[in-house]
Design a protein around this motif. Structure first.
Motif, PDB file in Angstrom:
ATOM      1  N   GLY A  29       0.835  -1.313  -0.032  1.00  0.00           N
ATOM      2  CA  GLY A  29       0.167  -0.211  -0.028  1.00  0.00           C
ATOM      3  C   GLY A  29       0.917   1.039  -0.026  1.00  0.00           C
ATOM      4  O   GLY A  29       2.223   1.164   0.052  1.00  0.00           O
ATOM      5  N   SER A  30       0.212   2.429  -0.124  1.00  0.00           N
ATOM      6  CA  SER A  30       0.834   3.770  -0.206  1.00  0.00           C
ATOM      7  C   SER A  30       1.211   4.084   1.241  1.00  0.00           C
ATOM      8  O   SER A  30       0.726   3.824   2.202  1.00  0.00           O
ATOM      9  N   TRP A  31       2.444   5.015   1.279  1.00  0.00           N
ATOM     10  CA  TRP A  31       2.913   5.605   2.664  1.00  0.00           C
ATOM     11  C   TRP A  31       1.784   6.276   3.317  1.00  0.00           C
ATOM     12  O   TRP A  31       1.312   6.192   4.404  1.00  0.00           O
ATOM     13  N   TYR A  32       0.983   7.227   2.540  1.00  0.00           N
ATOM     14  CA  TYR A  32      -0.117   8.193   2.926  1.00  0.00           C
ATOM     15  C   TYR A  32      -1.081   7.286   3.453  1.00  0.00           C
ATOM     16  O   TYR A  32      -1.651   7.570   4.702  1.00  0.00           O
ATOM     17  N   VAL A  33      -1.867   6.305   2.663  1.00  0.00           N
ATOM     18  CA  VAL A  33      -2.921   5.777   2.975  1.00  0.00           C
ATOM     19  C   VAL A  33      -2.710   4.819   4.205  1.00  0.00           C
ATOM     20  O   VAL A  33      -3.494   5.024   5.344  1.00  0.00           O
ATOM     21  N   GLU A  34      -1.414   4.336   4.252  1.00  0.00           N
ATOM     22  CA  GLU A  34      -1.128   3.459   5.437  1.00  0.00           C
ATOM     23  C   GLU A  34      -0.959   4.441   6.672  1.00  0.00           C
ATOM     24  O   GLU A  34      -1.509   3.948   7.706  1.00  0.00           O
ATOM     25  N   THR A  35      -0.507   5.507   6.620  1.00  0.00           N
ATOM     26  CA  THR A  35      -0.203   6.401   7.789  1.00  0.00           C
ATOM     27  C   THR A  35      -1.614   6.881   8.154  1.00  0.00           C
ATOM     28  O   THR A  35      -1.904   7.048   9.330  1.00  0.00           O
ATOM     29  N   LEU A  36      -2.413   7.230   7.259  1.00  0.00           N
ATOM     30  CA  LEU A  36      -3.966   7.988   7.512  1.00  0.00           C
ATOM     31  C   LEU A  36      -4.558   7.055   8.272  1.00  0.00           C
ATOM     32  O   LEU A  36      -5.232   7.255   9.102  1.00  0.00           O
ATOM     33  N   ASP A  37      -4.600   5.763   7.780  1.00  0.00           N
ATOM     34  CA  ASP A  37      -5.432   4.593   8.431  1.00  0.00           C
ATOM     35  C   ASP A  37      -5.046   4.333   9.913  1.00  0.00           C
ATOM     36  O   ASP A  37      -5.773   4.284  10.808  1.00  0.00           O
ATOM     37  N   SER A  38      -3.537   4.397  10.115  1.00  0.00           N
ATOM     38  CA  SER A  38      -3.313   4.209  11.523  1.00  0.00           C
ATOM     39  C   SER A  38      -3.456   5.279  12.397  1.00  0.00           C
ATOM     40  O   SER A  38      -3.630   5.388  13.485  1.00  0.00           O
ATOM     41  N   ALA A  57       1.320  13.803   8.166  1.00  0.00           N
ATOM     42  CA  ALA A  57       2.246  14.464   7.506  1.00  0.00           C
ATOM     43  C   ALA A  57       3.802  14.306   8.181  1.00  0.00           C
ATOM     44  O   ALA A  57       4.917  14.266   7.459  1.00  0.00           O
ATOM     45  N   ASN A  58       3.712  14.447   9.587  1.00  0.00           N
ATOM     46  CA  ASN A  58       4.999  14.318  10.259  1.00  0.00           C
ATOM     47  C   ASN A  58       5.461  12.694  10.210  1.00  0.00           C
ATOM     48  O   ASN A  58       6.705  12.495   9.893  1.00  0.00           O
ATOM     49  N   ALA A  59       4.608  11.700  10.052  1.00  0.00           N
ATOM     50  CA  ALA A  59       5.100  10.564   9.959  1.00  0.00           C
ATOM     51  C   ALA A  59       5.642  10.038   8.608  1.00  0.00           C
ATOM     52  O   ALA A  59       6.379   9.439   8.359  1.00  0.00           O
ATOM     53  N   VAL A  60       4.805  10.531   7.702  1.00  0.00           N
ATOM     54  CA  VAL A  60       5.159  10.173   6.166  1.00  0.00           C
ATOM     55  C   VAL A  60       6.501  10.930   5.846  1.00  0.00           C
ATOM     56  O   VAL A  60       7.367  10.317   5.280  1.00  0.00           O
ATOM     57  N   SER A  61       6.532  12.216   6.413  1.00  0.00           N
ATOM     58  CA  SER A  61       8.022  12.765   5.853  1.00  0.00           C
ATOM     59  C   SER A  61       9.118  12.007   6.480  1.00  0.00           C
ATOM     60  O   SER A  61      10.180  12.624   6.086  1.00  0.00           O
ATOM     61  N   ALA A  62       9.097  11.322   7.517  1.00  0.00           N
ATOM     62  CA  ALA A  62      10.240  10.730   8.293  1.00  0.00           C
ATOM     63  C   ALA A  62      10.510   9.288   7.093  1.00  0.00           C
ATOM     64  O   ALA A  62      11.773   8.741   7.766  1.00  0.00           O
ATOM     65  N   LYS A  63       9.959   9.139   6.240  1.00  0.00           N
ATOM     66  CA  LYS A  63       9.867   7.673   5.697  1.00  0.00           C
ATOM     67  C   LYS A  63      11.115   7.935   4.534  1.00  0.00           C
ATOM     68  O   LYS A  63      11.062   8.858   3.908  1.00  0.00           O
ATOM     69  N   GLY A  64      11.959   6.830   4.298  1.00  0.00           N
ATOM     70  CA  GLY A  64      12.417   6.569   2.771  1.00  0.00           C
ATOM     71  C   GLY A  64      13.759   7.680   2.615  1.00  0.00           C
ATOM     72  O   GLY A  64      14.054   8.446   3.345  1.00  0.00           O
ATOM     73  N   ARG A  65      14.324   7.041   1.551  1.00  0.00           N
ATOM     74  CA  ARG A  65      15.419   7.943   1.088  1.00  0.00           C
ATOM     75  C   ARG A  65      15.172   8.837   0.228  1.00  0.00           C
ATOM     76  O   ARG A  65      15.504   9.996   0.303  1.00  0.00           O
ATOM     77  N   TYR A  66      13.888   8.743  -0.690  1.00  0.00           N
ATOM     78  CA  TYR A  66      13.197   9.777  -1.405  1.00  0.00           C
ATOM     79  C   TYR A  66      12.107  10.230  -0.279  1.00  0.00           C
ATOM     80  O   TYR A  66      11.317   9.586   0.401  1.00  0.00           O
ATOM     81  N   LYS A  67      11.870  11.555  -0.204  1.00  0.00           N
ATOM     82  CA  LYS A  67      10.834  12.117   0.755  1.00  0.00           C
ATOM     83  C   LYS A  67       9.513  12.323   0.048  1.00  0.00           C
ATOM     84  O   LYS A  67       9.461  12.749  -1.143  1.00  0.00           O
ATOM     85  N   GLN A  68       8.592  12.381   0.987  1.00  0.00           N
ATOM     86  CA  GLN A  68       7.358  12.808   0.626  1.00  0.00           C
ATOM     87  C   GLN A  68       6.562  13.770   1.911  1.00  0.00           C
ATOM     88  O   GLN A  68       6.689  13.288   2.803  1.00  0.00           O
ATOM     89  N   ILE A  69       5.833  14.543   1.637  1.00  0.00           N
ATOM     90  CA  ILE A  69       5.201  15.347   2.487  1.00  0.00           C
ATOM     91  C   ILE A  69       3.637  15.518   2.125  1.00  0.00           C
ATOM     92  O   ILE A  69       3.430  16.356   1.272  1.00  0.00           O
ATOM     93  N   PRO A  70       2.787  14.860   2.676  1.00  0.00           N
ATOM     94  CA  PRO A  70       1.440  15.208   2.526  1.00  0.00           C
ATOM     95  C   PRO A  70       0.930  16.669   2.991  1.00  0.00           C
ATOM     96  O   PRO A  70       1.780  17.166   3.662  1.00  0.00           O
ATOM     97  N   GLY A  71      -0.020  17.174   2.416  1.00  0.00           N
ATOM     98  CA  GLY A  71      -0.510  18.586   2.933  1.00  0.00           C
ATOM     99  C   GLY A  71      -2.151  18.569   2.536  1.00  0.00           C
ATOM    100  O   GLY A  71      -2.792  17.686   1.856  1.00  0.00           O
ATOM    101  N   CYS A  72      -2.437  19.615   2.854  1.00  0.00           N
ATOM    102  CA  CYS A  72      -4.046  20.007   2.566  1.00  0.00           C
ATOM    103  C   CYS A  72      -4.425  21.287   2.206  1.00  0.00           C
ATOM    104  O   CYS A  72      -3.602  22.225   2.503  1.00  0.00           O
TER     105      CYS A  72
END
Length: 413
Positions: free
Chosen positions: A357-366, A385-400
Motif C-alpha cells: 500500500g501507499s505511505w499516505y494511506v497506510e499512515t492515514l489509516d493508522s 504529514a509528520n510520520a510520512v515525511s520521516a520515511k524513505g530515501r526519497y521524501k514525501q510530505i502530505p498536505g491539505c
C-alpha cells in the motif's frame, strides 16, 4: 479572453440559456479546438438543454483568446446569427458604471448553530466535558472550544463515502498497474465504515465514468446527512488550475482536474451539502519531481532507505497545446467553504507506494485508528504529514487545502 468578451457572455447569458440550440454546436466546437471530446461529454451530461447551455457559456470563458470569435462564427454557421449579433452588441456596449451599494451586515445562522450561540459567549462548557475529548455518540462533540465551532455529526450514517480505486490502466495510456492500491482501498473501506459512513467503492473507471460517479453523488439528497467524503486512488499529474492543483487519471489515461472534482460538491452545485463538511482524500502524485530532502540531525532508523521496491503515481505534466487554458483564461468559481482536500504529496512531487500500500494511506489509516476518537481532523493530518515525511530515501510530505469553518471530529462508538 478579453474582459469585454467575458462581459458580453455574462450579460447575454439569460437569453443564451433561453434560446441557444446546443446540439449543432458540439462537433464544430471540438473540430475547431475549443473543447475536447471529454469536456463536451461532460457538458452534455449537465442536464436539460438550458442547463447544458448555461454550463457551456460559463466554461467558454476559460477556453482562451480564440474562444469568443470562434463561438460567434459557429453560431452563424448553425443558423443562430441573431445570438451572435446580440453578443457583438453587448461586447461593444460600455461597462455599466459602478453603483454605490448600501451594504449592511446580515447575520446568517446555519442549522444547528442557533441553539449553541449562548454556549459560545459567557457560559462554560457542559459538565463532564474533557477538553479535546468528544462525548459519546448522539451528543454534540464538545471540546475546549465552544460547540458552535465544531461540526455536528448527528446522523447515522454520518454521510456517504465514495472511493474511486483505479488499479489497471489501458495499454495505450502507458500507465502502470498500481500494485498495492487494493490494499489501500480495503483499509479505507473498513476505516470509514467504522467511523459511521456509508461506503461505496468503484474500481477501474475511465475518466468519464469517474465524472459520472462523482456527479451522481453530488446530485443525491444529502439533507438528512451531515458530511460527505470522496477518496481517489489513482495515477496523478499536474494541471493548470485556479484553486486546487493536480489532476487524476482515469484508466483510459485521460486526466480530470481535482479542481473540477471538488467543485461538483460546492455550495452552488450541491445545495444539500451547504454548510456541511466535504472531505477529499487524494492518493496520487502531484507531479514527477523526486524529493531527496535535506540533512537534519536525526538518529531515527526510519530515515534510512526501505528495503522494498517503491513505485510512484507520477505522470509528467504536458502543457496543453492550442488556444486553450491560456494564462488569461479565468473562471468564476463559488467560494469553496466547508471543503478540505488532503493530498498525499506536495504539488509537483511524486507519491510513493509499495506492494503493501501507499505511505499516505497506510499512515492515514493508522492515525485515524488511534486518534479519531480524541483529536480533530486537522490535528490528525499534521500527524500524518509528520510520520510520512520521516520515511524513505526519497521524501514525501502530505498536505491539505483547508476551507473548513469549524473543527471536524469523527464519530466513534
Amino acid at each position: 479572453m478579453e474582459e469585454p468578451q467575458r462581459r458580453a457572455l455574462r450579460r447575454g447569458r439569460a437569453r443564451l440559456v433561453a434560446a441557444l440550440r446546443v446540439e449543432p454546436l458540439w462537433d464544430p466546437l471540438e473540430r475547431r479546438g475549443i473543447f475536447t471530446r471529454t469536456m463536451l461529454e461532460e457538458l452534455q451530461s449537465a442536464g436539460s438543454r438550458g442547463d447544458q447551455a448555461r454550463q457551456l457559456i460559463i466554461d467558454l470563458e476559460t477556453r482562451g483568446k480564440q474562444a469568443f470569435p470562434v463561438f460567434l462564427s459557429i453560431l452563424r454557421d448553425t443558423g443562430q446569427a441573431d445570438l451572435a449579433d446580440m453578443l457583438i452588441q453587448e461586447c461593444e456596449s460600455p461597462p455599466a458604471p459602478p453603483q454605490l451599494l448600501d451594504l449592511r451586515p446580515v447575520e446568517l445562522e446555519l442549522q444547528g448553530e442557533k441553539q449553541h450561540k449562548s454556549q459560545c459567549f459567557g457560559q462554560t462548557p457542559a459538565r463532564g466535558v474533557a477538553a479535546g475529548i468528544p462525548l459519546a455518540r448522539g451528543n454534540s462533540l464538545l471540546t475546549g472550544t465552544c460547540p458552535c465551532q465544531v461540526y455536528e455529526l448527528k446522523a447515522d450514517p454520518c454521510g456517504h463515502c465514495l472511493i474511486l480505486n483505479n488499479v489497471n490502466f489501458s495499454r495505450d495510456s502507458f500507465l502502470s498497474t498500481r500494485v498495492g492500491s487494493d490494499m489501500d482501498c480495503e483499509k479505507l473501506e473498513r476505516r470509514f465504515r467504522a467511523l459511521h459512513f456509508d461506503v461505496l467503492t468503484r474500481r477501474d473507471l475511465k475518466a468519464q465514468e469517474m465524472v459520472l460517479e462523482l456527479q451522481k453523488l453530488a446530485r443525491r439528497d444529502h439533507s438528512t446527512l451531515d458530511c460527505c467524503i470522496v477518496v481517489i486512488l489513482s495515477h496523478g499529474c499536474q494541471t493548470s488550475h485556479i484553486q486546487f492543483p493536480g489532476g487524476i487519471y482515469g484508466t483510459d489515461g485521460k486526466p480530470i482536474p481535482i479542481e473540477k472534482i471538488v467543485n461538483y460538491f460546492n455550495g452552488s452545485n450541491c445545495p444539500s451539502l451547504r454548510g456541511k463538511p466535504k472531505l477529499f482524500f487524494i492518493q496520487a502524485c502531484g507531479g514527477e519531481e523526486r524529493d531527496r530532502g535535506f540533512i537534519v540531525d536525526s538518529s531515527s532508523p526510519e530515515d534510512e532507505a526501505p528495503g522494498v521496491s517503491l513505485e510512484s503515481d507520477a505522470i509528467p505534466f504536458q502543457a496543453p497545446s492550442g488556444n486553450v487554458d491560456e494564462p488569461d483564461a479565468i473562471a468564476c468559481l463559488p467560494t469553496p467553504s466547508d471543503i478540505l482536500v488532503s493530498y498525499s504529496t506536495f504539488p509537483g512531487f511524486v507519491s510513493w507506494r509499495e506492494a503493501s500500500g501507499s505511505w499516505y494511506v497506510e499512515t492515514l489509516d493508522s492515525v485515524l485508528e488511534r486518534y479519531a476518537c480524541s483529536e480533530d481532523l486537522l490535528n490528525m493530518l499534521l500527524r500524518v504529514a509528520n510520520a510520512v515525511s520521516a520515511k524513505g530515501r526519497y521524501k514525501q510530505i502530505p498536505g491539505c487545502f483547508n476551507f473548513l469553518r469549524k473543527k471536524f471530529f469523527f464519530v466513534c462508538d
